[in-house]
Write a protein that holds these residues in place. Structure first.
Motif, PDB file in Angstrom:
ATOM      1  N   VAL A  99      29.324  50.715 -18.836  1.00  0.00           N
ATOM      2  CA  VAL A  99      30.748  51.053 -18.985  1.00  0.00           C
ATOM      3  C   VAL A  99      31.505  50.727 -17.705  1.00  0.00           C
ATOM      4  CG1 VAL A  99      32.348  52.987 -19.265  1.00  0.00           C
ATOM      5  CG2 VAL A  99      30.382  52.781 -20.768  1.00  0.00           C
ATOM      6  N   VAL A 100      30.945  51.072 -16.567  1.00  0.00           N
ATOM      7  CA  VAL A 100      31.610  50.807 -15.290  1.00  0.00           C
ATOM      8  C   VAL A 100      31.719  49.307 -15.037  1.00  0.00           C
ATOM      9  CG1 VAL A 100      31.379  51.070 -12.792  1.00  0.00           C
ATOM     10  CG2 VAL A 100      31.041  53.034 -14.274  1.00  0.00           C
ATOM     11  N   SER A 101      30.682  48.558 -15.363  1.00  0.00           N
ATOM     12  CA  SER A 101      30.730  47.102 -15.184  1.00  0.00           C
ATOM     13  C   SER A 101      31.835  46.489 -16.032  1.00  0.00           C
ATOM     14  CB  SER A 101      29.389  46.480 -15.567  1.00  0.00           C
ATOM     15  OG  SER A 101      28.376  46.930 -14.711  1.00  0.00           O
ATOM     16  N   THR A 134      34.480  48.033 -17.041  1.00  0.00           N
ATOM     17  CA  THR A 134      35.756  48.516 -16.510  1.00  0.00           C
ATOM     18  C   THR A 134      36.216  47.666 -15.334  1.00  0.00           C
ATOM     19  OG1 THR A 134      35.182  50.748 -17.213  1.00  0.00           O
ATOM     20  CG2 THR A 134      36.924  50.544 -15.592  1.00  0.00           C
ATOM     21  N   HIS A 167      37.693  44.482 -16.739  1.00  0.00           N
ATOM     22  CA  HIS A 167      38.973  44.783 -17.375  1.00  0.00           C
ATOM     23  C   HIS A 167      40.034  45.087 -16.316  1.00  0.00           C
ATOM     24  CE1 HIS A 167      42.022  47.077 -19.582  1.00  0.00           C
ATOM     25  NE2 HIS A 167      41.690  46.290 -20.586  1.00  0.00           N
ATOM     26  N   LEU A 168      39.676  45.806 -15.270  1.00  0.00           N
ATOM     27  CA  LEU A 168      40.615  46.120 -14.199  1.00  0.00           C
ATOM     28  C   LEU A 168      41.135  44.844 -13.548  1.00  0.00           C
ATOM     29  CD1 LEU A 168      41.882  48.230 -12.167  1.00  0.00           C
ATOM     30  CD2 LEU A 168      39.854  47.795 -10.776  1.00  0.00           C
ATOM     31  N   HIS A 227      43.516  43.104 -15.878  1.00  0.00           N
ATOM     32  CA  HIS A 227      44.754  43.879 -15.993  1.00  0.00           C
ATOM     33  C   HIS A 227      45.612  43.736 -14.736  1.00  0.00           C
ATOM     34  CE1 HIS A 227      47.438  47.033 -17.316  1.00  0.00           C
ATOM     35  NE2 HIS A 227      47.282  47.640 -16.151  1.00  0.00           N
TER      36      HIS A 227
END
Length: 80
Positions: free
Chosen positions: A29-31, A33, A36-37, A40
């Motif tokens: 999940v962190v990877s 994120t 995606h960050l 974004h």
């Protein structure tokens, strides 16, 4: 939908298996994120690629610190 049979099956799995499995899920999940960050920040937020790289780098430094802290905590917790 996750039903009672799923949670019953998870409860039957030994804790020594559940903890690493949860850690692996959290790592995935962190990877995702971080990717995606970065997208974004460079898209809707309007940062340049180098600026977004600095933000992601700061997150990476925090991750390295977290690994060190986690290893220290895990060593302390297992000695007790």
């Amino acid at each position: 939908m996750l039903g009672p049979s799923f949670f019953g099956a998870v409860r039957d799995v030994p804790r020594t298996v559940r903890l690493p499995a949860f850690g692996s899920l959290l790592n995935g999940v962190v990877s995702f994120t971080f990717v995606h960050l970065f997208v974004h920040l460079t898209g809707p937020r309007g940062l340049s690629v180098p600026q977004a790289g600095v933000v992601a780098g700061i997150g990476g430094i925090g991750g390295i610190g977290g690994i060190g802290l986690g290893c220290c905590w895990w060593g302390w917790a297992t000695r007790r």
